[in-house]
Enzyme design. Structure first.
Site, PDB file in Angstrom:
ATOM      1  CE  LYS A  13      -2.122  -1.142   3.866  1.00  0.00           C
ATOM      2  NZ  LYS A  13      -1.396  -2.414   4.178  1.00  0.00           N
ATOM      3  NE  ARG A  88      -4.655  -1.189   9.998  1.00  0.00           N
ATOM      4  CZ  ARG A  88      -3.543  -0.673   9.466  1.00  0.00           C
ATOM      5  NH1 ARG A  88      -3.507   0.575   9.072  1.00  0.00           N
ATOM      6  NH2 ARG A  88      -2.488  -1.407   9.333  1.00  0.00           N
ATOM      7  NE  ARG A 122       7.706  -2.418   6.276  1.00  0.00           N
ATOM      8  CZ  ARG A 122       6.399  -2.315   6.439  1.00  0.00           C
ATOM      9  NH1 ARG A 122       5.663  -1.751   5.504  1.00  0.00           N
ATOM     10  NH2 ARG A 122       5.820  -2.790   7.526  1.00  0.00           N
ATOM     11  NE  ARG A 153       6.225  -0.285  10.013  1.00  0.00           N
ATOM     12  CZ  ARG A 153       5.086  -0.284   9.353  1.00  0.00           C
ATOM     13  NH1 ARG A 153       5.000   0.381   8.206  1.00  0.00           N
ATOM     14  NH2 ARG A 153       4.026  -0.909   9.810  1.00  0.00           N
ATOM     15  NE  ARG A 164       2.002  -4.868  11.208  1.00  0.00           N
ATOM     16  CZ  ARG A 164       3.063  -4.710  10.410  1.00  0.00           C
ATOM     17  NH1 ARG A 164       4.228  -5.222  10.748  1.00  0.00           N
ATOM     18  NH2 ARG A 164       2.956  -4.023   9.294  1.00  0.00           N
TER      19      ARG A 164
HETATM   20  P1  AP5 Z   1       4.830  -1.663   1.929  1.00  0.00           P
HETATM   21  O1  AP5 Z   1       4.491  -0.856   0.729  1.00  0.00           O
HETATM   22  O2  AP5 Z   1       5.592  -1.004   3.020  1.00  0.00           O
HETATM   23  O3  AP5 Z   1       3.511  -2.401   2.487  1.00  0.00           O
HETATM   24  P2  AP5 Z   1       2.215  -1.807   3.218  1.00  0.00           P
HETATM   25  O4  AP5 Z   1       1.033  -2.482   2.612  1.00  0.00           O
HETATM   26  O5  AP5 Z   1       2.239  -0.322   3.214  1.00  0.00           O
HETATM   27  O6  AP5 Z   1       2.475  -2.429   4.655  1.00  0.00           O
HETATM   28  P3  AP5 Z   1       2.413  -1.782   6.117  1.00  0.00           P
HETATM   29  O7  AP5 Z   1       3.138  -2.778   7.001  1.00  0.00           O
HETATM   30  O8  AP5 Z   1       2.926  -0.390   6.157  1.00  0.00           O
HETATM   31  O9  AP5 Z   1       0.924  -1.852   6.381  1.00  0.00           O
HETATM   32  P4  AP5 Z   1       0.245  -1.864   7.704  1.00  0.00           P
HETATM   33  O10 AP5 Z   1      -1.119  -1.644   7.228  1.00  0.00           O
HETATM   34  O11 AP5 Z   1       0.434  -3.055   8.568  1.00  0.00           O
HETATM   35  O12 AP5 Z   1       1.013  -0.722   8.558  1.00  0.00           O
HETATM   36  P5  AP5 Z   1       0.617   0.759   8.936  1.00  0.00           P
HETATM   37  O13 AP5 Z   1       1.844   1.550   8.936  1.00  0.00           O
HETATM   38  O14 AP5 Z   1      -0.555   1.222   8.155  1.00  0.00           O
HETATM   39  O15 AP5 Z   1       5.642  -2.965   1.412  1.00  0.00           O
HETATM   40  C1  AP5 Z   1       6.120  -3.930   2.331  1.00  0.00           C
HETATM   41  C2  AP5 Z   1       7.412  -4.554   1.799  1.00  0.00           C
HETATM   42  O16 AP5 Z   1       7.126  -5.276   0.597  1.00  0.00           O
HETATM   43  C3  AP5 Z   1       8.503  -3.523   1.420  1.00  0.00           C
HETATM   44  O17 AP5 Z   1       9.757  -4.033   1.744  1.00  0.00           O
HETATM   45  C4  AP5 Z   1       8.364  -3.380  -0.093  1.00  0.00           C
HETATM   46  O18 AP5 Z   1       9.590  -3.031  -0.707  1.00  0.00           O
HETATM   47  C5  AP5 Z   1       7.903  -4.789  -0.498  1.00  0.00           C
HETATM   48  N1  AP5 Z   1       7.015  -4.798  -1.670  1.00  0.00           N
HETATM   49  C6  AP5 Z   1       5.984  -3.949  -1.931  1.00  0.00           C
HETATM   50  N2  AP5 Z   1       5.387  -4.277  -3.084  1.00  0.00           N
HETATM   51  C7  AP5 Z   1       6.053  -5.373  -3.563  1.00  0.00           C
HETATM   52  C8  AP5 Z   1       5.902  -6.188  -4.737  1.00  0.00           C
HETATM   53  N3  AP5 Z   1       4.951  -5.944  -5.658  1.00  0.00           N
HETATM   54  N4  AP5 Z   1       6.756  -7.233  -4.893  1.00  0.00           N
HETATM   55  C9  AP5 Z   1       7.733  -7.493  -3.985  1.00  0.00           C
HETATM   56  N5  AP5 Z   1       7.937  -6.752  -2.868  1.00  0.00           N
HETATM   57  C10 AP5 Z   1       7.094  -5.714  -2.666  1.00  0.00           C
HETATM   58  O19 AP5 Z   1       0.089   0.553  10.443  1.00  0.00           O
HETATM   59  C11 AP5 Z   1       0.975   0.225  11.484  1.00  0.00           C
HETATM   60  C12 AP5 Z   1       0.185   0.149  12.789  1.00  0.00           C
HETATM   61  O20 AP5 Z   1      -0.421   1.440  13.076  1.00  0.00           O
HETATM   62  C13 AP5 Z   1      -0.988  -0.838  12.817  1.00  0.00           C
HETATM   63  O21 AP5 Z   1      -0.568  -2.147  13.147  1.00  0.00           O
HETATM   64  C14 AP5 Z   1      -1.883  -0.213  13.898  1.00  0.00           C
HETATM   65  O22 AP5 Z   1      -1.390  -0.494  15.176  1.00  0.00           O
HETATM   66  C15 AP5 Z   1      -1.715   1.291  13.658  1.00  0.00           C
HETATM   67  N6  AP5 Z   1      -2.736   1.825  12.730  1.00  0.00           N
HETATM   68  C16 AP5 Z   1      -2.499   2.442  11.539  1.00  0.00           C
HETATM   69  N7  AP5 Z   1      -3.665   2.801  10.955  1.00  0.00           N
HETATM   70  C17 AP5 Z   1      -4.653   2.398  11.801  1.00  0.00           C
HETATM   71  C18 AP5 Z   1      -6.068   2.465  11.732  1.00  0.00           C
HETATM   72  N8  AP5 Z   1      -6.720   3.000  10.674  1.00  0.00           N
HETATM   73  N9  AP5 Z   1      -6.766   1.948  12.765  1.00  0.00           N
HETATM   74  C19 AP5 Z   1      -6.146   1.402  13.843  1.00  0.00           C
HETATM   75  N10 AP5 Z   1      -4.809   1.296  13.959  1.00  0.00           N
HETATM   76  C20 AP5 Z   1      -4.066   1.794  12.939  1.00  0.00           C
END
Ligand code: AP5
Length: 206
Positions: A13, A88, A122, A153, A164
């Site tokens: 994402k 979410r 990552r 991270r 998660r």
């Molecule tokens: P990346 O693009 O970083 O993946 P992502 O989908 O953004 O993953 P996140 O871990 O950031 O999502 P998340 O939803 O768990 O975390 P968030 O920060 O929102 O890619 C991942 C890896 O894959 C990278 O190394 C990349 O290079 C590789 N990659 C990407 N595309 C690829 C491809 N096509 N092929 C191969 N490799 C690829 O949330 C973190 C925490 O915050 C949550 O756990 C929660 O505690 C809190 N939080 C955030 N938002 C909320 C909410 N709305 N409600 C409640 N809690 C929340």
């Protein structure tokens, strides 16, 4: 355009949001990035969010919704947004419909078995916030874009990733049905090359 990226942790994402938001000319709003910034700045929201994030659990709806409501009131979000990581839960989706309902929701679909290696490998740049994977880095400590230091991270440890993923399946996956029912859902295969996923997202938005 008002757009949401949905998908499990590690679906890509954040990676895709950088290019797609620039292409569409809308701000990329990541609730995860907002929380990490709040933690660095030791704000009350950051202090509250940290214990949930460290455990891999969702931050309570009331905290997230208040933060997003405030962000959406800013000038740059008036003509559209790309939300990454919000909503979410169904309650967050209902709140967003009241604040500024999305035009489309792109679900980036990647099977669970691919996500663990993506997340444990990552690395994020502390300076430009770029996201990379160690398999593509010549030097896993240095950002290939700006030369900043790369870090892992805290929630990218296997036990936290498992929590998660559980939270995603139990609390976030129901949004696929919610947005499908509203006729807004577009599904994209995220288990292919970065550039192919990018093209597929743009194609589904045409
Ligand atoms: P990346 O693009 O970083 O993946 P992502 O989908 O953004 O993953 P996140 O871990 O950031 O999502 P998340 O939803 O768990 O975390 P968030 O920060 O929102 O890619 C991942 C890896 O894959 C990278 O190394 C990349 O290079 C590789 N990659 C990407 N595309 C690829 C491809 N096509 N092929 C191969 N490799 C690829 O949330 C973190 C925490 O915050 C949550 O756990 C929660 O505690 C809190 N939080 C955030 N938002 C909320 C909410 N709305 N409600 C409640 N809690 C929340």
């Amino acid at each position: 355009m008002k757009l949401i990226f949905l998908g499990p942790p590690g679906a890509g994402k954040g990676t895709q949001a950088a290019g797609v938001s620039a292409h569409l000319g809308v701000p990329h709003i990541s609730t995860g990035d907002m929380f990490r910034s709040a933690i660095r700045n030791q704000t009350p929201t950051g202090l509250e969010a940290k214990r949930y994030m460290d455990a891999g659990e969702l931050v309570p709806d009331s905290v997230v919704i208040a933060m997003v409501r405030e962000r959406m009131a800013m000038d740059d979000a008036r003509n559209g947004y790309l939300l990454d990581g919000f909503p979410r839960t169904v309650d967050q989706a209902i709140a967003l419909d009241e604040i500024a309902a999305p035009d489309a929701v792109v679900d980036i679909d990647v099977p669970d078995e691919r996500l663990l290696s993506r997340l444990t490998g990552r690395r994020v740049c502390g300076k430009c916030q770029g996201t990379f994977h160690i398999s593509k880095l010549a030097d896993e400590h240095t950002c290939p874009i700006c030369g900043g230091a790369l870090y892992q991270r805290e929630d990218d440890q296997p036990e936290t990733i498992a929590t998660r993923l559980k939270a995603y399946h139990e609390q976030t996956e129901p949004l696929i049905g919610y947005y499908s029912g509203l006729g807004k859902l577009r599904r994209v295969n995220g288990d292919s090359k970065l550039e192919d996923v990018f093209k597929a997202i743009l194609a589904t938005l045409e």
